[in-house]
Design a protein around this motif. Structure first.
Motif, PDB file in Angstrom:
ATOM      1  N   LEU A   1       0.765  -1.230   0.000  1.00 27.26           N
ATOM      2  CA  LEU A   1       0.000   0.000   0.000  1.00 27.26           C
ATOM      3  C   LEU A   1       0.802   1.290   0.000  1.00 27.26           C
ATOM      4  CD1 LEU A   1      -2.664  -0.995   2.696  1.00 27.26           C
ATOM      5  CD2 LEU A   1      -2.925  -1.086   0.221  1.00 27.26           C
ATOM      6  N   SER A   2       2.081   1.218   0.276  1.00 24.10           N
ATOM      7  CA  SER A   2       2.807   2.443   0.598  1.00 24.10           C
ATOM      8  C   SER A   2       2.856   3.442  -0.540  1.00 24.10           C
ATOM      9  CB  SER A   2       4.226   2.102   1.050  1.00 24.10           C
ATOM     10  OG  SER A   2       4.933   1.468   0.001  1.00 24.10           O
ATOM     11  N   GLY A   3       2.794   2.977  -1.767  1.00 25.12           N
ATOM     12  CA  GLY A   3       2.880   3.913  -2.878  1.00 25.12           C
ATOM     13  C   GLY A   3       1.775   4.938  -2.880  1.00 25.12           C
ATOM     14  N   ASN A   4       0.640   4.613  -2.275  1.00 21.29           N
ATOM     15  CA  ASN A   4      -0.504   5.514  -2.291  1.00 21.29           C
ATOM     16  C   ASN A   4      -0.815   6.126  -0.936  1.00 21.29           C
ATOM     17  OD1 ASN A   4      -1.056   4.961  -5.059  1.00 21.29           O
ATOM     18  ND2 ASN A   4      -2.003   3.034  -4.458  1.00 21.29           N
ATOM     19  N   LEU A   5      -0.042   5.826   0.079  1.00 17.13           N
ATOM     20  CA  LEU A   5      -0.340   6.352   1.407  1.00 17.13           C
ATOM     21  C   LEU A   5       0.238   7.754   1.571  1.00 17.13           C
ATOM     22  CD1 LEU A   5       0.252   3.191   3.613  1.00 17.13           C
ATOM     23  CD2 LEU A   5      -1.936   4.229   3.009  1.00 17.13           C
ATOM     24  N   PRO A   6      -0.565   8.694   2.081  1.00 13.94           N
ATOM     25  CA  PRO A   6      -0.149  10.110   2.128  1.00 13.94           C
ATOM     26  C   PRO A   6       0.636  10.453   3.384  1.00 13.94           C
ATOM     27  CG  PRO A   6      -2.411   9.927   2.855  1.00 13.94           C
ATOM     28  CD  PRO A   6      -1.969   8.516   2.488  1.00 13.94           C
ATOM     29  N   TYR A   7       1.751   9.753   3.627  1.00 15.69           N
ATOM     30  CA  TYR A   7       2.566  10.034   4.801  1.00 15.69           C
ATOM     31  C   TYR A   7       3.909  10.614   4.363  1.00 15.69           C
ATOM     32  CZ  TYR A   7      -0.860   7.326   7.363  1.00 15.69           C
ATOM     33  OH  TYR A   7      -2.026   6.872   7.901  1.00 15.69           O
ATOM     34  N   GLU A   8       4.364  11.589   5.121  1.00 18.39           N
ATOM     35  CA  GLU A   8       5.638  12.213   4.791  1.00 18.39           C
ATOM     36  C   GLU A   8       6.787  11.234   4.952  1.00 18.39           C
ATOM     37  OE1 GLU A   8       8.237  16.185   6.057  1.00 18.39           O
ATOM     38  OE2 GLU A   8       6.388  15.654   7.126  1.00 18.39           O
TER      39      GLU A   8
END
Length: 206
Positions: free
Chosen positions: A14-21
């Motif tokens: 999922l990380s490609g789309n997660l909005p975390y800095e």
């Protein structure tokens, strides 16, 4: 602070789309190709336990960490983010011969001794003994006593985040350190446990 801390296999999905800095991850017992010694032994065994791995060439898993281009991978290492010192280690007590398994006792203690003092957030794959480590089917706690002693007697982080024991999902505290078993999967390997969100006071030097 906009940070996601999580298990590697979940973040890879999922990380490609997660909005975390910042996205900070560690490996665990299922990230076989991240454990170079495990893979070297597996080659000698002709992949009999994991036949699908036989399709890989050594160069395919020689530097798998380089594939994590949108997250920070920790393996017996630390990073400072927004003033927080975060340390990550993948090791767990031996269980069925998976990746990053070590015998209980000195072998694990040698790894925990690498954790420096002054760490704010500790990430390990498995729990310390007595904290979210109860396995009802086995009627026993399976956490690591060497890790417990390291956390409570020497390192004393503000937060200790782990997973590994799916049945232990949830939060505990010893009055100083908060322990979070953030396992995404249930005991039946269904990825339905919601993410656990936590707040920490900003470090004075941030």
């Amino acid at each position: 602070m906009n940070v996601l801390i999580g298990a590697l296999f979940f973040l890879l999905l999922l990380s490609g789309n997660l909005p975390y800095e910042y996205k900070i991850v560690i490996a665990g017992n299922h990230e076989l190709t991240f454990d170079k010694e495990f893979m070297a032994d597996l080659v000698k065994q002709d992949y009999y336990r994991f036949p699908s791995v036989s399709k890989l060439k050594p160069e395919d898993f020689d530097n798998v960490q380089s594939l994590l281009t949108n997250s920070i991978y920790l393996q017996d290492s630390e990073v400072t983010v927004k003033g927080f010192r975060i340390y990550g280690a993948p090791w767990t007590p031996w269980f069925n011969g998976w990746g990053f398994n070590l015998p209980r006792g000195q072998s694990l203690l040698d790894k925990w001794n690498l954790i420096p003092e002054g760490i704010d957030i500790l990430m390990t794959h498995g729990p310390p003994l007595g904290f979210r480590d109860w396995v009802p089917k086995e009627l026993q706690r399976v956490g690591c006593v060497e890790l417990l002693n390291t956390v409570q007697r020497r390192v004393r982080p503000k937060l200790h985040v782990f997973g590994g024991i799916h049945e232990g999902y949830g939060i505990m505290t010893d009055g100083y350190t908060t322990y979070i078993n953030a396992s995404t999967c249930t005991v039946s390997f269904q990825p339905t446990n919601p993410p656990i969100i936590f707040d920490l006071p900003n470090p004075q030097n941030s």
